[in-house]
Motif scaffolding. Structure first.
Motif, PDB file in Angstrom:
ATOM      1  N   SER A 232      -0.185   3.985   1.452  1.00 18.93           N
ATOM      2  CA  SER A 232      -0.707   4.772   2.572  1.00 18.93           C
ATOM      3  C   SER A 232       0.008   4.370   3.850  1.00 18.93           C
ATOM      4  CB  SER A 232      -2.211   4.534   2.735  1.00 18.93           C
ATOM      5  OG  SER A 232      -2.666   4.993   3.996  1.00 18.93           O
TER       6      SER A 232
ATOM      7  N   ARG B 281     -11.883  -1.668  -6.411  1.00 20.20           N
ATOM      8  CA  ARG B 281     -10.518  -1.149  -6.305  1.00 20.20           C
ATOM      9  C   ARG B 281      -9.535  -2.068  -7.030  1.00 20.20           C
ATOM     10  NH1 ARG B 281     -10.642   0.781   0.081  1.00 20.20           N
ATOM     11  NH2 ARG B 281     -12.047   2.560  -0.247  1.00 20.20           N
TER      12      ARG B 281
ATOM     13  N   VAL C  71     -13.558  -3.866   4.719  1.00 13.07           N
ATOM     14  CA  VAL C  71     -14.034  -3.055   3.603  1.00 13.07           C
ATOM     15  C   VAL C  71     -15.088  -3.871   2.850  1.00 13.07           C
ATOM     16  CG1 VAL C  71     -13.384  -2.004   1.390  1.00 13.07           C
ATOM     17  CG2 VAL C  71     -11.865  -1.810   3.381  1.00 13.07           C
TER      18      VAL C  71
ATOM     19  N   GLY D 190      -9.904  -0.935   6.826  1.00 14.38           N
ATOM     20  CA  GLY D 190      -9.625   0.453   7.181  1.00 14.38           C
ATOM     21  C   GLY D 190      -9.127   1.296   6.029  1.00 14.38           C
ATOM     22  N   GLU D 191      -8.861   0.704   4.866  1.00 16.74           N
ATOM     23  CA  GLU D 191      -8.373   1.463   3.719  1.00 16.74           C
ATOM     24  C   GLU D 191      -9.475   2.389   3.201  1.00 16.74           C
ATOM     25  OE1 GLU D 191      -5.845   0.232  -0.138  1.00 16.74           O
ATOM     26  OE2 GLU D 191      -7.980  -0.299  -0.299  1.00 16.74           O
ATOM     27  N   THR D 192      -9.191   3.681   3.162  1.00 16.31           N
ATOM     28  CA  THR D 192     -10.165   4.662   2.676  1.00 16.31           C
ATOM     29  C   THR D 192      -9.943   4.922   1.188  1.00 16.31           C
ATOM     30  OG1 THR D 192      -8.719   6.543   3.153  1.00 16.31           O
ATOM     31  CG2 THR D 192     -10.153   5.774   4.951  1.00 16.31           C
ATOM     32  N   ASP D 193     -10.862   5.691   0.601  1.00 14.89           N
ATOM     33  CA  ASP D 193     -10.703   6.071  -0.805  1.00 14.89           C
ATOM     34  C   ASP D 193      -9.415   6.869  -1.001  1.00 14.89           C
ATOM     35  OD1 ASP D 193     -13.051   4.821  -1.482  1.00 14.89           O
ATOM     36  OD2 ASP D 193     -14.276   6.650  -1.341  1.00 14.89           O
ATOM     37  N   GLU D 194      -9.092   7.721  -0.024  1.00 11.87           N
ATOM     38  CA  GLU D 194      -7.870   8.525  -0.107  1.00 11.87           C
ATOM     39  C   GLU D 194      -6.623   7.634  -0.037  1.00 11.87           C
ATOM     40  OE1 GLU D 194     -10.405   9.123   1.934  1.00 11.87           O
ATOM     41  OE2 GLU D 194     -11.241  10.865   0.823  1.00 11.87           O
ATOM     42  N   ASP D 195      -6.678   6.621   0.823  1.00 10.96           N
ATOM     43  CA  ASP D 195      -5.555   5.682   0.919  1.00 10.96           C
ATOM     44  C   ASP D 195      -5.326   4.983  -0.421  1.00 10.96           C
ATOM     45  OD1 ASP D 195      -5.182   6.221   3.632  1.00 10.96           O
ATOM     46  OD2 ASP D 195      -6.637   4.690   4.233  1.00 10.96           O
TER      47      ASP D 195
ATOM     48  N   SER E 207       0.852  -1.191   0.000  1.00 12.62           N
ATOM     49  CA  SER E 207       0.000   0.000   0.000  1.00 12.62           C
ATOM     50  C   SER E 207       0.888   1.241   0.000  1.00 12.62           C
ATOM     51  CB  SER E 207      -0.913   0.024   1.230  1.00 12.62           C
ATOM     52  OG  SER E 207      -1.630   1.246   1.301  1.00 12.62           O
TER      53      SER E 207
ATOM     54  N   SER F  13      -0.813   5.003   6.889  1.00 11.68           N
ATOM     55  CA  SER F  13      -1.757   4.539   7.914  1.00 11.68           C
ATOM     56  C   SER F  13      -2.135   3.080   7.682  1.00 11.68           C
ATOM     57  CB  SER F  13      -3.014   5.422   7.927  1.00 11.68           C
ATOM     58  OG  SER F  13      -3.707   5.330   6.692  1.00 11.68           O
ATOM     59  N   VAL F  14      -2.306   2.693   6.406  1.00 11.25           N
ATOM     60  CA  VAL F  14      -2.608   1.290   6.095  1.00 11.25           C
ATOM     61  C   VAL F  14      -1.399   0.411   6.407  1.00 11.25           C
ATOM     62  CG1 VAL F  14      -3.161  -0.341   4.244  1.00 11.25           C
ATOM     63  CG2 VAL F  14      -4.337   1.866   4.356  1.00 11.25           C
TER      64      VAL F  14
END
Length: 582
Positions: free
Chosen positions: A324, A414, A406, A366-371, A322, A326-327
């Motif tokens: 991200s 995705r 998710v 926990g993966e968001t669209d932004e991530d 990833s 945070s991920v």
């Protein structure tokens, strides 16, 4: 009533008559009594049809079909198991229908792989096949319902696959799941000099270590392979030398994390690679396996020098998973995106043309669209020529399986979006017209071409000319696709034979030492000795059974000496019995 029944017994001792032996005499007679071993009459394996009982089947003559899923480490394990079984006398077959036993070597990384494994077990049972299970699935979760009653060989016990198969053929269910240790220290696994049957006689897969130092929250493989355990450099170099002596011209180094190699034994990956480079013949090549970013960061300078070596592919597989932070933190990957970029940027600068392959997980909890957008940007930036896209699957028993998930539709979308981005660019178009040096080692899936690789481990398809197999040749690139190029051999270029000796035939057992090769000429029987009677499901590690030659030092001599010792004991008891007879 008879007179004998009219008398009244005052005490139980009154039953003893005058003709009976007195206690002293009974004790004396006991000395001449030899206990007779009673055979257990187990009803578990009794057959009601006209076929002979399972224990009357002679092991070592059956046909075995081996199916392997997963990584190159798993494939190497499968090759070792095939080699030992073939050396013992079993016939390894590509026809599952004609096989007497199926050896299923599993992968636990993703749900689909385990589903295929489970379905194969069911199919084997429906076909009345004997089954032995191997790989990471049964090692990580041996108590799963669908594994009950089936034989299992653990990932660190593959050197004892013959014993497990032997007992399974007899109708027993046995399980070997222990760890290999030396003075309490965990070892890398089974010996590297075991017999094996390479799937491709030109390619040797060497596992340099097992397990890893991480604790990724989504990873089930950790449950099976455990913590890091590295093989000594000398053993790995010896295995490489032996492979080259058997006609191998390409070596793959594999493990769960090659970058962590040696941290448990006081050495490191660059040290190993420099030792291996010394023994690679001209024309042969070395391919390095997957490494995680944290451990390669410390050795970037040395790794760049090694990857520039003419006998090492300028290729490295570095999973990012990833883009991200945070991920990555939730995954417990122990690096940030900046670390990954530092590794890639440095290697691209110092190793011109290097191929960087990577992995990405879509839809981690926990993966968001932004991530996910950050991940898309990373792929757009580097345009990886080799990208492994994985939709997240929660694996049982992992921390990630307990996290808020998710939605499935989002994960699927995705995965689709990232796949579309990956297929939107062609990494090899600019190479059309180049003249490249390639090593030919394989046949394409459609059987229309031979498969070669250039110095950057990029796939090049060449004409299916038997004279090219195992050769280093020069080709002109005339076409490019998403995953390959096509090359035409240059007519006036020199063709170099990469192997220093004739490669083994397909299916031929490799890894047999001269000691084993001379055995048939000397009339020595090197087959494993039949085990003594063993209780069903008893741990094999507690058996007093003779070991296979490759499981001990001086195998043949030890087998002979133990057999003579047993014979001497039997003779001694026999003569003692003769002397005490009246």
């Amino acid at each position: 009533m008879p007179a004998a029944c009219e008398s009244v017994l005052e005490d139980i001792e009154d039953i003893v008559s005058a003709e009976d032996l007195k206690p002293h005499d009974r004790q004396f007679v006991r000395k001449n009594v030899f206990p007779k071993v009673r055979k257990r009459n187990s009803q578990k394996n009794v057959q009601t049809d006209d076929e002979p009982p399972s224990d009357s089947i002679i092991p070592g003559v059956q046909k075995i079909w081996i199916r392997t899923w997963g990584c190159s480490h798993n494939n190497s394990d499968g090759e070792y198991m095939a080699g030992q079984l073939a050396a013992y006398g079993y016939k390894i077959t590509d026809n599952s229908a004609e096989a007497d036993l199926w050896l299923l070597n599993s992968c636990t990384v993703k749900n689909p792989a385990e589903d295929h494994f489970r379905n194969s077990i069911k199919k084997a049972q429906e076909g009345k096949k004997k089954v032995v299970l191997a790989g990471c699935v049964p090692q990580a979760q041996p108590r799963q319902e669908y594994l009950k009653g089936l034989s299992i060989i653990g990932v660190q016990q593959i050197d004892r696959v013959v014993e497990v198969v032997e007992e399974t053929i007899k109708g027993h269910s046995v399980r070997l799941l222990g760890q290999k240790k030396d003075n309490g220290k965990r070892l890398g696994g089974a010996r590297l000099d075991l017999p094996k049957i390479r799937k491709n006689p030109l390619i040797e897969i060497i596992s340099i270590n097992t397990g890893c130092l991480n604790a990724c929250t989504y990873c089930k493989t950790k449950h099976a392979r455990g913590d890091l355990a590295s093989y000594p450099i000398e053993e790995l170099v010896d295995r490489a030398k032996q492979s080259f002596q058997e006609g191998v011209c390409e070596i793959w180094l594999t493990s769960e994390d090659t970058g962590a190699y040696g941290r448990d034994i006081g050495t490191d990956l660059p040290t190993l690679l420099w030792k291996l480079v010394e023994v690679i013949p001209e024309g042969a090549m070395l391919r390095l396996g997957m490494t995680n970013p944290p451990y390669i960061l410390e050795h970037l300078e040395e790794m760049a020098k090694i990857l520039n070596h003419p006998r090492v592919y300028a290729f490295l597989h570095i999973p990012v998973q990833s883009a991200s932070d945070s991920v990555l933190m939730d995954m417990k990957r122990e690096y940030c995106v900046a670390d990954f970029k530092q590794v890639v940027d440095f290697l691209k600068e110092k190793v011109p043309g290097i191929t960087i392959a990577t992995d990405i997980i879509c839809g981690f909890p926990g993966e968001t669209d932004e991530d996910f957008l950050e991940t898309m940007k990373l792929v757009e930036l580097y345009r990886f020529p080799s990208l492994f896209i994985n939709q997240f699957y929660p694996r049982p028993g992992t921390p990630a399986a307990k996290m808020p998930q998710v939605p499935a539709a989002v994960k699927k979308q995705r995965t689709k979006d990232l796949s579309q981005l990956f297929h939107s660019y062609n990494p090899y178009d600019h190479k059309v017209g180049e003249r490249q040096r390639v090593l030919v080692t394989e046949e394409s899936f459609d059987s229309n071409y031979y498969v070669a690789h250039n110095p950057f481990y990029e796939q090049v398809l060449v004409p299916k000319d038997p004279l090219l197999m195992g050769k280093m040749v020069e080709v002109n690139i005339y076409e490019a696709g998403k995953h390959f190029m096509k090359g035409q051999p240059v007519s006036d270029a020199r063709v170099h034979t990469a192997s220093i000796t004739r490669p083994l035939a397909k299916g031929e057992v490799s890894g047999l030492t001269e000691e084993f090769r001379r055995a048939p000429q000397n009339g020595t029987n090197w087959k494993a000795q039949p085990s003594a009677e063993i209780a069903v499901k008893t741990r094999l590690s507690s058996w007093m059974a003779l070991q296979l030659p490759w499981q001990q030092e001086g195998g043949g001599l030890k087998i002979l000496s133990v057999s003579l010792a047993l014979l001497a004991v039997l003779v001694m008891f026999y003569y003692r019995g003769m002397k005490t007879e009246p």
